[in-house]
Design an enzyme around this catalytic site. Structure first.
Site, PDB file in Angstrom:
ATOM      1  N   THR A  70       0.843  -1.194   0.000  1.00 17.65           N
ATOM      2  CA  THR A  70       0.000   0.000   0.000  1.00 17.65           C
ATOM      3  C   THR A  70       0.883   1.252   0.000  1.00 17.65           C
ATOM      4  O   THR A  70       0.656   2.191  -0.781  1.00 17.65           O
ATOM      5  CB  THR A  70      -0.939  -0.016   1.232  1.00 17.65           C
ATOM      6  OG1 THR A  70      -1.755  -1.194   1.141  1.00 17.65           O
ATOM      7  CG2 THR A  70      -1.823   1.209   1.291  1.00 17.65           C
ATOM      8  N   ASN A 139      -5.644  -9.805  -7.819  1.00 20.01           N
ATOM      9  CA  ASN A 139      -5.707 -10.489  -6.529  1.00 20.01           C
ATOM     10  C   ASN A 139      -6.982 -11.291  -6.328  1.00 20.01           C
ATOM     11  O   ASN A 139      -6.996 -12.284  -5.619  1.00 20.01           O
ATOM     12  CB  ASN A 139      -5.548  -9.475  -5.377  1.00 20.01           C
ATOM     13  CG  ASN A 139      -6.378  -8.236  -5.558  1.00 20.01           C
ATOM     14  OD1 ASN A 139      -6.326  -7.584  -6.598  1.00 20.01           O
ATOM     15  ND2 ASN A 139      -7.150  -7.878  -4.547  1.00 20.01           N
ATOM     16  N   GLN A 167       0.705  -9.916  -6.503  1.00 15.87           N
ATOM     17  CA  GLN A 167       0.171 -11.280  -6.640  1.00 15.87           C
ATOM     18  C   GLN A 167       0.893 -12.074  -7.724  1.00 15.87           C
ATOM     19  O   GLN A 167       0.468 -13.175  -8.076  1.00 15.87           O
ATOM     20  CB  GLN A 167      -1.339 -11.227  -6.943  1.00 15.87           C
ATOM     21  CG  GLN A 167      -2.164 -10.532  -5.877  1.00 15.87           C
ATOM     22  CD  GLN A 167      -2.318 -11.353  -4.591  1.00 15.87           C
ATOM     23  OE1 GLN A 167      -1.991 -12.546  -4.551  1.00 15.87           O
ATOM     24  NE2 GLN A 167      -2.811 -10.724  -3.536  1.00 15.87           N
ATOM     25  N   SER A 187       5.026  -7.115  -2.025  1.00 13.02           N
ATOM     26  CA  SER A 187       4.696  -7.197  -0.601  1.00 13.02           C
ATOM     27  C   SER A 187       5.186  -8.526  -0.047  1.00 13.02           C
ATOM     28  O   SER A 187       4.999  -9.570  -0.677  1.00 13.02           O
ATOM     29  CB  SER A 187       3.177  -7.089  -0.450  1.00 13.02           C
ATOM     30  OG  SER A 187       2.822  -7.163   0.906  1.00 13.02           O
ATOM     31  N   HIS A 189       4.208 -10.274   2.733  1.00  9.65           N
ATOM     32  CA  HIS A 189       3.304 -11.271   3.325  1.00  9.65           C
ATOM     33  C   HIS A 189       2.488 -12.045   2.299  1.00  9.65           C
ATOM     34  O   HIS A 189       1.708 -12.919   2.650  1.00  9.65           O
ATOM     35  CB  HIS A 189       2.411 -10.633   4.406  1.00  9.65           C
ATOM     36  CG  HIS A 189       1.293  -9.762   3.912  1.00  9.65           C
ATOM     37  ND1 HIS A 189      -0.022 -10.134   3.954  1.00  9.65           N
ATOM     38  CD2 HIS A 189       1.307  -8.521   3.379  1.00  9.65           C
ATOM     39  CE1 HIS A 189      -0.788  -9.154   3.483  1.00  9.65           C
ATOM     40  NE2 HIS A 189       0.000  -8.159   3.130  1.00  9.65           N
ATOM     41  N   THR A 227      14.009   4.583  10.874  1.00 17.28           N
ATOM     42  CA  THR A 227      14.894   3.429  11.115  1.00 17.28           C
ATOM     43  C   THR A 227      14.293   2.187  10.462  1.00 17.28           C
ATOM     44  O   THR A 227      13.103   1.913  10.613  1.00 17.28           O
ATOM     45  CB  THR A 227      15.072   3.207  12.634  1.00 17.28           C
ATOM     46  OG1 THR A 227      15.624   4.406  13.177  1.00 17.28           O
ATOM     47  CG2 THR A 227      15.990   2.036  12.925  1.00 17.28           C
ATOM     48  N   CYS A 312      -8.800  -7.953   1.329  1.00 18.84           N
ATOM     49  CA  CYS A 312      -8.249  -6.701   1.848  1.00 18.84           C
ATOM     50  C   CYS A 312      -9.381  -5.755   2.233  1.00 18.84           C
ATOM     51  O   CYS A 312      -9.191  -4.855   3.033  1.00 18.84           O
ATOM     52  CB  CYS A 312      -7.370  -6.022   0.814  1.00 18.84           C
ATOM     53  SG  CYS A 312      -5.942  -6.996   0.411  1.00 18.84           S
TER      54      CYS A 312
HETATM   55  N1  PMP Z   1      -1.927  -4.730  -4.264  1.00 16.83           N
HETATM   56  C1  PMP Z   1      -2.478  -5.932  -4.399  1.00 16.83           C
HETATM   57  C2  PMP Z   1      -2.702  -6.480  -5.778  1.00 16.83           C
HETATM   58  C3  PMP Z   1      -2.839  -6.674  -3.281  1.00 16.83           C
HETATM   59  O1  PMP Z   1      -3.399  -7.887  -3.417  1.00 16.83           O
HETATM   60  C4  PMP Z   1      -2.637  -6.113  -1.992  1.00 16.83           C
HETATM   61  C5  PMP Z   1      -3.071  -6.856  -0.738  1.00 16.83           C
HETATM   62  N2  PMP Z   1      -4.291  -7.469  -0.840  1.00 16.83           N
HETATM   63  C6  PMP Z   1      -2.042  -4.856  -1.894  1.00 16.83           C
HETATM   64  C7  PMP Z   1      -1.702  -4.187  -3.048  1.00 16.83           C
HETATM   65  C8  PMP Z   1      -1.751  -4.231  -0.553  1.00 16.83           C
HETATM   66  O2  PMP Z   1      -0.689  -4.930   0.062  1.00 16.83           O
HETATM   67  P1  PMP Z   1      -0.195  -4.680   1.556  1.00 16.83           P
HETATM   68  O3  PMP Z   1      -1.039  -5.550   2.402  1.00 16.83           O
HETATM   69  O4  PMP Z   1       1.243  -5.120   1.577  1.00 16.83           O
HETATM   70  O5  PMP Z   1      -0.324  -3.235   1.842  1.00 16.83           O
END
Ligand code: PMP
Length: 372
Positions: A70, A139, A167, A187, A189, A227, A312
């Site tokens: 994000t 996504n 993705q 990202s 995670h 940091t 999300c």
């Molecule tokens: N872009 C896409 C295509 C995503 O799938 C997501 C998370 N669902 C994000 C951006 C946002 O990622 P983050 O959780 O790292 O902010």
């Protein structure tokens, strides 16, 4: 027995990433300090930068660590402050909400960005400074976007290209240099690393024209102050390295078997993007006369975790803008869930899931009939 089937919302952490993070907790120094402890922290960050860079075909000096995709998307759009922005109707909200006057390119009914429309739009606006943002993989549907073609068209019209590749990493190969991408978001995670860390990769061509959104110290070559999150960066680096080796062939077979089994039990469904190029782990399925939220809750009670539309934005019961952009009507969109696999499943797991799903659908349809 249940299953976590929501990889695209957040992937389970891989053990090597956890181990590296746990080990990193002993790192004492601030990476900006010039003493030994500081240098140790700095060196661990630089090792991770190399791992992340290699995964996406970039150079280490092109990587800016952020708090996640994000923030990376926001930073990319900061560069576009005085530019005309063109994006697609199926982007993540962290792209769509950046600039209210963005020009939105539609997708075809197969969920793929309309390339002809993009080219026409670039041509029409060719006298402006142009910034194009198109995701690599959606996504919600897992549909792969034609980034190679998008890149060629963008550079023909001198437009800067930003790609949200969140993705795509670990699912398909993406090389920033080979595809001539100017800015690329990833990202941690979503690939088995920790939450709260990601990066924006920026080509040399535009690095020095970037402006920070977080001001302060000179970290990340002056582009992202604060940091560094040393442990998260280390965990991210390890996950990025392992994501290069993910083998999704078996996962693809499981996804296809899953869809075919559901189809046999419940023929009246829509498998979104069935004939489009899709990543191996994602299945977006619409059930007729069902409210996805009810289905997600009922599956959860049985131990199966899936999401309705985009996880999300879960919590908000809003219809998926992605499926609406593909031209599906509200009744289909309301009944759609996303199943995203973390690994291949064995036959008994697939059968058990499908039978549970079938029973739940029958119950929900019965309840609906009684109400009518
Ligand atoms: N872009 C896409 C295509 C995503 O799938 C997501 C998370 N669902 C994000 C951006 C946002 O990622 P983050 O959780 O790292 O902010």
């Amino acid at each position: 027995m249940g299953l976590y089937l929501d990889y695209n919302a957040s992937a389970p952490m891989i053990q090597s990433s956890i181990d590296a993070m746990v080990g990193s907790m002993q790192i004492l120094g601030n990476p900006s300090s010039i003493h030994s402890s500081g240098r140790k922290a700095k060196s661990a960050i630089e090792d991770s930068r190399e791992l992340v860079a290699e995964t996406i075909g970039a150079l280490p000096q092109n990587i800016i660590f952020t708090s996640g995709a994000t923030e990376s998307n926001a930073l990319a759009f900061k560069y576009a402050d005085n530019m005309k922005v063109i994006t697609s109707a199926i982007e993540h909200d962290s792209v769509l909400k950046q600039k209210a006057d963005s020009i939105i390119i539609p997708v075809t009914k197969d969920g793929v960005v309309d390339i002809q429309c993009l080219e026409e739009c670039l041509y029409k606006n060719k006298d402006d400074k142009l910034f194009v943002s198109i995701m690599a993989v959606n996504n919600e549907t897992g549909i792969i976007q034609p980034i190679e073609e998008v890149s060629k068209i963008c550079h023909k019209y001198n437009a800067t290209l930003h790609v949200d590749a969140v993705q795509a990493i670990g699912r398909i190969k993406i090389s920033m240099q080979e595809l001539n991408i100017d800015l690329l978001t990833i990202s941690s995670h979503k690939i088995g690393g920790p939450k709260g860390i990601g990066c924006l990769a920026v080509s040399d061509r535009i690095y020095y024209s970037l402006s920070p959104i977080i001001l302060g110290g000179g970290q990340e070559r002056g582009i992202r102050a604060g940091t560094e999150a040393v442990s998260q960066i280390i965990g991210f680096g390890v996950a990025a390295k392992y994501s290069r080796e993910f083998n999704l062939l078996k996962t693809k077979k499981s996804r296809n078997d899953l869809e075919n089994n559901i189809l046999k039990l419940i023929p009246d469904i829509e498998i979104i993007g069935k004939n489009s190029p899709r990543v191996a782990n994602t299945s977006s399925i619409a059930f007729k006369n069902i409210l996805a939220e009810n289905l997600v809750i009922a599956l959860d009670i049985e131990g199966y975790e899936v999401s309705s539309g985009s996880a999300c934005s879960s919590g908000k019961v809003s219809e998926s803008h992605v499926l609406l952009a593909m031209g599906f009507d509200s009744s289909i969109v309301q009944g759609s869930i996303r199943i995203s696999l973390c690994r291949s499943l064995d036959e008994s797991e697939i059968l058990l899931f499908c039978n549970t799903l079938y029973k739940i659908i029958q119950k929900l349809l019965k309840k609906r009939k009684i109400k009518e």
